[in-house]
Design a protein around this motif. Structure first.
Motif, PDB file in Angstrom:
ATOM      1  N   GLN A 105       0.842  -1.212   0.000  1.00  0.00           N
ATOM      2  CA  GLN A 105       0.000   0.000   0.000  1.00  0.00           C
ATOM      3  C   GLN A 105       0.866   1.246   0.000  1.00  0.00           C
ATOM      4  O   GLN A 105       0.592   2.215  -0.727  1.00  0.00           O
ATOM      5  CB  GLN A 105      -0.928  -0.005   1.214  1.00  0.00           C
ATOM      6  CG  GLN A 105      -2.034  -1.014   1.133  1.00  0.00           C
ATOM      7  CD  GLN A 105      -2.851  -1.078   2.422  1.00  0.00           C
ATOM      8  OE1 GLN A 105      -2.459  -0.531   3.452  1.00  0.00           O
ATOM      9  NE2 GLN A 105      -3.988  -1.769   2.346  1.00  0.00           N
ATOM     10  N   LEU A 106       1.926   1.243   0.808  1.00  0.00           N
ATOM     11  CA  LEU A 106       2.818   2.410   0.865  1.00  0.00           C
ATOM     12  C   LEU A 106       3.520   2.631  -0.464  1.00  0.00           C
ATOM     13  O   LEU A 106       3.688   3.781  -0.908  1.00  0.00           O
ATOM     14  CB  LEU A 106       3.840   2.238   1.998  1.00  0.00           C
ATOM     15  CG  LEU A 106       3.282   2.364   3.416  1.00  0.00           C
ATOM     16  CD1 LEU A 106       4.358   2.018   4.435  1.00  0.00           C
ATOM     17  CD2 LEU A 106       2.745   3.768   3.671  1.00  0.00           C
ATOM     18  N   MET A 107       3.927   1.519  -1.095  1.00  0.00           N
ATOM     19  CA  MET A 107       4.578   1.639  -2.406  1.00  0.00           C
ATOM     20  C   MET A 107       3.587   2.228  -3.420  1.00  0.00           C
ATOM     21  O   MET A 107       3.955   3.072  -4.243  1.00  0.00           O
ATOM     22  CB  MET A 107       5.086   0.276  -2.885  1.00  0.00           C
ATOM     23  CG  MET A 107       6.257  -0.274  -2.085  1.00  0.00           C
ATOM     24  SD  MET A 107       7.697   0.789  -2.095  1.00  0.00           S
ATOM     25  CE  MET A 107       8.250   0.597  -3.753  1.00  0.00           C
ATOM     26  N   GLY A 108       2.340   1.768  -3.307  1.00  0.00           N
ATOM     27  CA  GLY A 108       1.301   2.336  -4.183  1.00  0.00           C
ATOM     28  C   GLY A 108       1.111   3.812  -3.903  1.00  0.00           C
ATOM     29  O   GLY A 108       0.980   4.623  -4.837  1.00  0.00           O
ATOM     30  N   ASN A 109       1.088   4.174  -2.626  1.00  0.00           N
ATOM     31  CA  ASN A 109       0.940   5.593  -2.259  1.00  0.00           C
ATOM     32  C   ASN A 109       2.128   6.405  -2.762  1.00  0.00           C
ATOM     33  O   ASN A 109       1.965   7.523  -3.255  1.00  0.00           O
ATOM     34  CB  ASN A 109       0.818   5.745  -0.744  1.00  0.00           C
ATOM     35  CG  ASN A 109      -0.495   5.230  -0.215  1.00  0.00           C
ATOM     36  OD1 ASN A 109      -1.415   4.974  -0.983  1.00  0.00           O
ATOM     37  ND2 ASN A 109      -0.589   5.057   1.098  1.00  0.00           N
ATOM     38  N   LEU A 113       1.925   9.381  -5.274  1.00  0.00           N
ATOM     39  CA  LEU A 113       2.447  10.718  -4.944  1.00  0.00           C
ATOM     40  C   LEU A 113       3.507  11.162  -5.943  1.00  0.00           C
ATOM     41  O   LEU A 113       3.569  12.345  -6.326  1.00  0.00           O
ATOM     42  CB  LEU A 113       3.015  10.720  -3.530  1.00  0.00           C
ATOM     43  CG  LEU A 113       1.987  10.657  -2.405  1.00  0.00           C
ATOM     44  CD1 LEU A 113       2.693  10.516  -1.062  1.00  0.00           C
ATOM     45  CD2 LEU A 113       1.096  11.893  -2.418  1.00  0.00           C
ATOM     46  N   GLU A 114       4.356  10.206  -6.370  1.00  0.00           N
ATOM     47  CA  GLU A 114       5.358  10.554  -7.380  1.00  0.00           C
ATOM     48  C   GLU A 114       4.678  11.001  -8.675  1.00  0.00           C
ATOM     49  O   GLU A 114       5.110  11.960  -9.318  1.00  0.00           O
ATOM     50  CB  GLU A 114       6.282   9.355  -7.650  1.00  0.00           C
ATOM     51  CG  GLU A 114       7.297   9.100  -6.565  1.00  0.00           C
ATOM     52  CD  GLU A 114       8.128   7.845  -6.823  1.00  0.00           C
ATOM     53  OE1 GLU A 114       7.754   7.028  -7.692  1.00  0.00           O
ATOM     54  OE2 GLU A 114       9.143   7.679  -6.125  1.00  0.00           O
ATOM     55  N   LYS A 116       1.628  12.275  -8.937  1.00  0.00           N
ATOM     56  CA  LYS A 116       1.004  13.575  -8.705  1.00  0.00           C
ATOM     57  C   LYS A 116       2.052  14.681  -8.711  1.00  0.00           C
ATOM     58  O   LYS A 116       1.833  15.761  -9.251  1.00  0.00           O
ATOM     59  CB  LYS A 116       0.247  13.562  -7.380  1.00  0.00           C
ATOM     60  CG  LYS A 116      -1.021  12.773  -7.429  1.00  0.00           C
ATOM     61  CD  LYS A 116      -1.719  12.816  -6.081  1.00  0.00           C
ATOM     62  CE  LYS A 116      -2.983  11.959  -6.109  1.00  0.00           C
ATOM     63  NZ  LYS A 116      -3.634  11.930  -4.804  1.00  0.00           N
ATOM     64  N   LEU A 117       3.186  14.385  -8.087  1.00  0.00           N
ATOM     65  CA  LEU A 117       4.260  15.369  -8.045  1.00  0.00           C
ATOM     66  C   LEU A 117       4.778  15.642  -9.447  1.00  0.00           C
ATOM     67  O   LEU A 117       5.011  16.798  -9.825  1.00  0.00           O
ATOM     68  CB  LEU A 117       5.397  14.874  -7.141  1.00  0.00           C
ATOM     69  CG  LEU A 117       6.556  15.820  -6.930  1.00  0.00           C
ATOM     70  CD1 LEU A 117       6.080  17.131  -6.315  1.00  0.00           C
ATOM     71  CD2 LEU A 117       7.606  15.183  -6.051  1.00  0.00           C
ATOM     72  N   LEU A 118       4.915  14.595 -10.221  1.00  0.00           N
ATOM     73  CA  LEU A 118       5.375  14.754 -11.604  1.00  0.00           C
ATOM     74  C   LEU A 118       4.378  15.593 -12.405  1.00  0.00           C
ATOM     75  O   LEU A 118       4.780  16.504 -13.145  1.00  0.00           O
ATOM     76  CB  LEU A 118       5.574  13.375 -12.242  1.00  0.00           C
ATOM     77  CG  LEU A 118       6.231  13.338 -13.601  1.00  0.00           C
ATOM     78  CD1 LEU A 118       7.619  13.993 -13.554  1.00  0.00           C
ATOM     79  CD2 LEU A 118       6.343  11.922 -14.114  1.00  0.00           C
ATOM     80  N   GLU A 119       3.090  15.329 -12.232  1.00  0.00           N
ATOM     81  CA  GLU A 119       2.058  16.114 -12.924  1.00  0.00           C
ATOM     82  C   GLU A 119       2.116  17.583 -12.507  1.00  0.00           C
ATOM     83  O   GLU A 119       2.012  18.470 -13.332  1.00  0.00           O
ATOM     84  CB  GLU A 119       0.666  15.540 -12.610  1.00  0.00           C
ATOM     85  CG  GLU A 119       0.282  14.342 -13.397  1.00  0.00           C
ATOM     86  CD  GLU A 119       0.225  14.612 -14.897  1.00  0.00           C
ATOM     87  OE1 GLU A 119      -0.345  15.638 -15.312  1.00  0.00           O
ATOM     88  OE2 GLU A 119       0.780  13.783 -15.632  1.00  0.00           O
ATOM     89  N   ALA A 120       2.239  17.767 -11.174  1.00  0.00           N
ATOM     90  CA  ALA A 120       2.303  19.136 -10.671  1.00  0.00           C
ATOM     91  C   ALA A 120       3.530  19.846 -11.215  1.00  0.00           C
ATOM     92  O   ALA A 120       3.467  21.034 -11.562  1.00  0.00           O
ATOM     93  CB  ALA A 120       2.318  19.128  -9.155  1.00  0.00           C
ATOM     94  N   CYS A 121       4.614  19.118 -11.285  1.00  0.00           N
ATOM     95  CA  CYS A 121       5.833  19.720 -11.806  1.00  0.00           C
ATOM     96  C   CYS A 121       5.666  20.076 -13.273  1.00  0.00           C
ATOM     97  O   CYS A 121       6.121  21.128 -13.730  1.00  0.00           O
ATOM     98  CB  CYS A 121       7.014  18.772 -11.639  1.00  0.00           C
ATOM     99  SG  CYS A 121       7.556  18.625  -9.934  1.00  0.00           S
ATOM    100  N   LYS A 122       4.995  19.234 -14.008  1.00  0.00           N
ATOM    101  CA  LYS A 122       4.776  19.512 -15.434  1.00  0.00           C
ATOM    102  C   LYS A 122       3.878  20.726 -15.605  1.00  0.00           C
ATOM    103  O   LYS A 122       4.118  21.554 -16.475  1.00  0.00           O
ATOM    104  CB  LYS A 122       4.148  18.303 -16.122  1.00  0.00           C
ATOM    105  CG  LYS A 122       5.114  17.181 -16.353  1.00  0.00           C
ATOM    106  CD  LYS A 122       4.427  16.029 -17.055  1.00  0.00           C
ATOM    107  CE  LYS A 122       5.346  14.840 -17.216  1.00  0.00           C
ATOM    108  NZ  LYS A 122       4.665  13.691 -17.803  1.00  0.00           N
ATOM    109  N   SER A 136       9.243  23.255  -1.578  1.00  0.00           N
ATOM    110  CA  SER A 136       7.879  23.777  -1.704  1.00  0.00           C
ATOM    111  C   SER A 136       6.873  22.630  -1.658  1.00  0.00           C
ATOM    112  O   SER A 136       5.777  22.791  -1.131  1.00  0.00           O
ATOM    113  CB  SER A 136       7.720  24.614  -2.976  1.00  0.00           C
ATOM    114  OG  SER A 136       7.939  23.794  -4.108  1.00  0.00           O
ATOM    115  N   ALA A 137       7.260  21.458  -2.160  1.00  0.00           N
ATOM    116  CA  ALA A 137       6.356  20.293  -2.114  1.00  0.00           C
ATOM    117  C   ALA A 137       6.186  19.836  -0.676  1.00  0.00           C
ATOM    118  O   ALA A 137       5.094  19.433  -0.276  1.00  0.00           O
ATOM    119  CB  ALA A 137       6.907  19.150  -2.964  1.00  0.00           C
TER     120      ALA A 137
END
Length: 144
Positions: A105-109, A113-114, A116-122, A136-137
């Protein structure tokens, strides 16, 4: 008188013969008595020997029975220890499964998150290699 003398002579011979038989009988009786006493002593010694051996055998049997009782007690203790170890192992296996599930579950999370972070960064054109992006993240995690 001659007849009397002959009878006396015959009686003396008969007395000597009877005394000889009596002596022989006494000797045989003495020998038999000695033999009987010897056999009786031997019998008494044999009985005492057998009684001693029987007592030793009884003592040895009791000793073995006591040893067997201790071994049975040790077996029971070891069986309980084994049951406790098996229960502990089952508990540990269950914990491992839960930890593996939690890890999954943590690996999935983390992957989520990675992503989501990648999308946000894009979207915001953050540089993933810049420490300020990560700062900032971390400061505003809800934003991602």
């Amino acid at each position: 008188l001659q007849e009397f003398s002959e009878r006396e002579k015959n009686d003396k011979v008969e007395i000597k013969r009877i005394q000889g038989q009596l002596d022989k009988s006494r000797s045989e009786t003495s020998q038999s008595k000695t033999m009987y006493e010897g056999l009786q002593r031997k019998y008494v010694e044999t009985v005492k020997d057998y009684e001693s051996k029987l007592q030793n055998a009884n003592d040895a049997t009791k000793s073995v029975e006591i040893e067997q009782m201790h071994f049975r007690e040790q077996i029971v203790v070891l069986e309980h220890e084994e049951e406790a170890r098996q229960a502990e192992n089952a508990g540990l296996k269950a914990k491992i499964k839960l930890l593996e599930k939690e890890k999954s579950q943590l690996m999935g999370n983390v992957q989520s998150l990675e992503g989501k972070l990648l999308e946000a960064c894009k979207k915001k054109e953050f540089d993933l290699h810049s420490p300020s992006t990560w700062m900032s993240a971390m400061e505003a995690p809800r934003q991602f």
